[in-house]
Scaffold this motif. Structure first.
Motif, short mmCIF file in Angstrom:
data_model
loop_
_atom_site.label_atom_id
_atom_site.label_comp_id
_atom_site.label_asym_id
_atom_site.label_seq_id
_atom_site.Cartn_x
_atom_site.Cartn_y
_atom_site.Cartn_z
N ASN A 1 0.85 -1.18 0.00
CA ASN A 1 0.00 0.00 0.00
C ASN A 1 0.89 1.24 0.00
OD1 ASN A 1 -1.75 2.16 0.70
ND2 ASN A 1 -3.16 0.72 1.66
N THR A 2 0.64 2.14 -0.92
CA THR A 2 1.45 3.36 -1.02
C THR A 2 0.79 4.57 -0.38
OG1 THR A 2 0.54 3.81 -3.21
CG2 THR A 2 2.60 2.56 -3.12
N ASN A 3 -0.39 4.38 0.23
CA ASN A 3 -1.08 5.50 0.86
C ASN A 3 -0.28 6.02 2.05
OD1 ASN A 3 -2.99 6.87 2.80
ND2 ASN A 3 -4.37 6.55 1.06
N ARG A 4 -0.04 7.33 2.06
CA ARG A 4 0.75 7.94 3.13
C ARG A 4 -0.08 9.03 3.81
NH1 ARG A 4 6.34 7.94 2.63
NH2 ARG A 4 6.52 10.20 2.53
N ILE A 5 -0.10 9.01 5.13
CA ILE A 5 -0.82 10.00 5.93
C ILE A 5 0.21 10.89 6.62
CG2 ILE A 5 -2.43 10.38 7.82
CD1 ILE A 5 -3.52 7.55 7.28
N ALA A 6 0.13 12.18 6.36
CA ALA A 6 1.02 13.13 7.02
C ALA A 6 0.25 13.82 8.15
CB ALA A 6 1.53 14.17 6.02
N ILE A 7 0.80 13.74 9.34
CA ILE A 7 0.18 14.37 10.51
C ILE A 7 1.07 15.53 10.96
CG2 ILE A 7 -0.52 14.05 12.92
CD1 ILE A 7 -1.04 11.12 12.24
N GLY A 8 0.44 16.69 11.17
CA GLY A 8 1.21 17.86 11.56
C GLY A 8 0.67 18.52 12.80
N GLU A 9 1.58 18.99 13.64
CA GLU A 9 1.20 19.80 14.80
C GLU A 9 1.06 21.25 14.36
OE1 GLU A 9 2.80 21.13 19.25
OE2 GLU A 9 4.03 19.83 17.98
N VAL A 10 -0.03 21.89 14.73
CA VAL A 10 -0.27 23.27 14.33
C VAL A 10 0.61 24.21 15.15
CG1 VAL A 10 -2.00 25.10 14.16
CG2 VAL A 10 -2.62 22.74 13.62
N VAL A 11 1.41 25.02 14.45
CA VAL A 11 2.32 25.94 15.14
C VAL A 11 2.04 27.40 14.76
CG1 VAL A 11 4.12 24.20 15.38
CG2 VAL A 11 4.10 25.67 13.34
N GLY A 12 1.00 27.64 13.98
CA GLY A 12 0.64 29.01 13.61
C GLY A 12 -0.66 29.03 12.84
N ILE A 13 -1.51 30.02 13.10
CA ILE A 13 -2.80 30.12 12.42
C ILE A 13 -3.00 31.57 11.94
CG2 ILE A 13 -5.31 29.90 12.63
CD1 ILE A 13 -4.82 27.86 14.89
N HIS A 14 -3.24 31.73 10.64
CA HIS A 14 -3.56 33.03 10.05
C HIS A 14 -5.06 33.10 9.79
CE1 HIS A 14 0.72 33.82 8.89
NE2 HIS A 14 0.76 32.49 8.86
N ILE A 15 -5.72 34.17 10.25
CA ILE A 15 -7.14 34.38 9.98
C ILE A 15 -7.32 35.81 9.49
CG2 ILE A 15 -9.49 34.35 10.89
CD1 ILE A 15 -8.54 32.48 13.11
N ASP A 16 -7.89 35.97 8.31
CA ASP A 16 -8.18 37.30 7.78
C ASP A 16 -9.30 37.93 8.61
OD1 ASP A 16 -9.13 39.50 6.20
OD2 ASP A 16 -8.20 38.59 4.44
N GLU A 17 -9.09 39.17 9.05
CA GLU A 17 -10.08 39.86 9.89
C GLU A 17 -11.45 39.95 9.23
OE1 GLU A 17 -9.68 41.05 12.96
OE2 GLU A 17 -7.55 40.58 13.18
N ARG A 18 -11.50 39.93 7.90
CA ARG A 18 -12.78 40.10 7.22
C ARG A 18 -13.72 38.92 7.40
NH1 ARG A 18 -12.91 37.29 2.31
NH2 ARG A 18 -10.85 36.57 1.59
N VAL A 19 -13.20 37.76 7.84
CA VAL A 19 -14.08 36.61 8.03
C VAL A 19 -14.48 36.44 9.50
CG1 VAL A 19 -13.11 35.43 6.04
CG2 VAL A 19 -12.20 34.91 8.32
N LEU A 20 -14.11 37.43 10.33
CA LEU A 20 -14.50 37.40 11.74
C LEU A 20 -15.73 38.29 11.93
CD1 LEU A 20 -11.02 37.70 13.48
CD2 LEU A 20 -12.42 35.64 13.22
N LYS A 21 -16.71 37.77 12.64
CA LYS A 21 -17.93 38.53 12.93
C LYS A 21 -18.25 38.36 14.41
CE LYS A 21 -22.76 38.99 11.46
NZ LYS A 21 -23.82 38.45 10.55
N ASP A 22 -18.23 39.47 15.14
CA ASP A 22 -18.45 39.44 16.58
C ASP A 22 -17.50 38.47 17.28
OD1 ASP A 22 -20.58 41.27 16.29
OD2 ASP A 22 -22.00 39.65 15.93
N GLY A 23 -16.27 38.43 16.78
CA GLY A 23 -15.26 37.58 17.40
C GLY A 23 -15.32 36.12 17.02
#
Length: 201
Positions: A146-168
């Motif tokens: 089987n050649t299926n490969r699963i990559a698991i990553g630890e989140v070390v940074g998150i970018h969120i555009d302010e325009r998609v935030l509504k009331d926090g």
């Protein structure tokens, strides 16, 4: 109908498997090759797998550039594919040679991540920077290769555009995230609704 995918055919014109696990979020994965060449490709086998600490995964049926690059460098970034970026996302899914720059080929702007040496999609409203935790090769009960490969990553940074935030809160209707359906179909959430978890006495 019923069939055992290990030993039986489904008898349908097209494989129904991924048409019944829907909708699936799309991980628009950006990586860098060992020589620094940027890479960008969408994966519909993608999801968050924990929240504390946050981890994500993406997988493919064989060793594609994204998992190969993540393994070589130890990093990858998940960019949100949205309805507005659907054509660019689709363009980046073409089978480019390893030396190609999918950012340029798709008309996207590559900007550096904050905590990892990988470029992200500037036009995407959300990007999640990840440090590779592990890569898993699936082992089916049949014992067949089987050649299926699963990559698991630890989140070390998150970018969120302010325009998609509504009331926090992140407004999914403003985000318009793409979801992968079966076959060649995609979807966008038409609306969202809230349900509170029951509290038992």
């Amino acid at each position: 109908m019923f069939y055992d995918p290990r030993t039986e055919g489904h008898g349908l014109p097209h494989n129904p498997w991924l048409a019944i696990i829907v909708p699936r979020p799309i991980g628009w994965i950006s990586t860098a090759a060992a020589d620094g060449t940027p890479n960008l490709a969408p994966y519909s086998c993608f999801n968050a797998i924990s929240s504390n600490p946050p981890h994500v995964m993406f997988s493919s049926d064989d060793a594609k550039d994204s998992s190969t690059n993540a393994e070589a460098t130890g990093y990858f970034c998940c960019n949100l594919a949205t309805f507005e970026l659907r054509e660019q996302m689709n363009q980046s899914s073409a089978t480019y040679p390893p030396e190609a720059d999918e950012f340029a080929a798709s008309g996207l702007t590559a900007v550096p991540c904050e905590n990892i040496p990988v470029m992200r999609v500037a036009e995407s409203p959300v990007a999640v920077e990840c440090k590779l935790s592990q890569i898993i090769t699936l082992t089916p009960s049949s014992g067949l290769p089987n050649t299926n490969r699963i990559a698991i990553g630890e989140v070390v940074g998150i970018h969120i555009d302010e325009r998609v935030l509504k009331d926090g809160l992140v407004d999914v209707e403003e985000l318009k995230p793409l979801g992968r359906m079966g076959y060649r179909e995609y979807t966008v959430p038409p609306r969202s609704f809230e349900m509170l978890r029951p509290v038992l006495d």
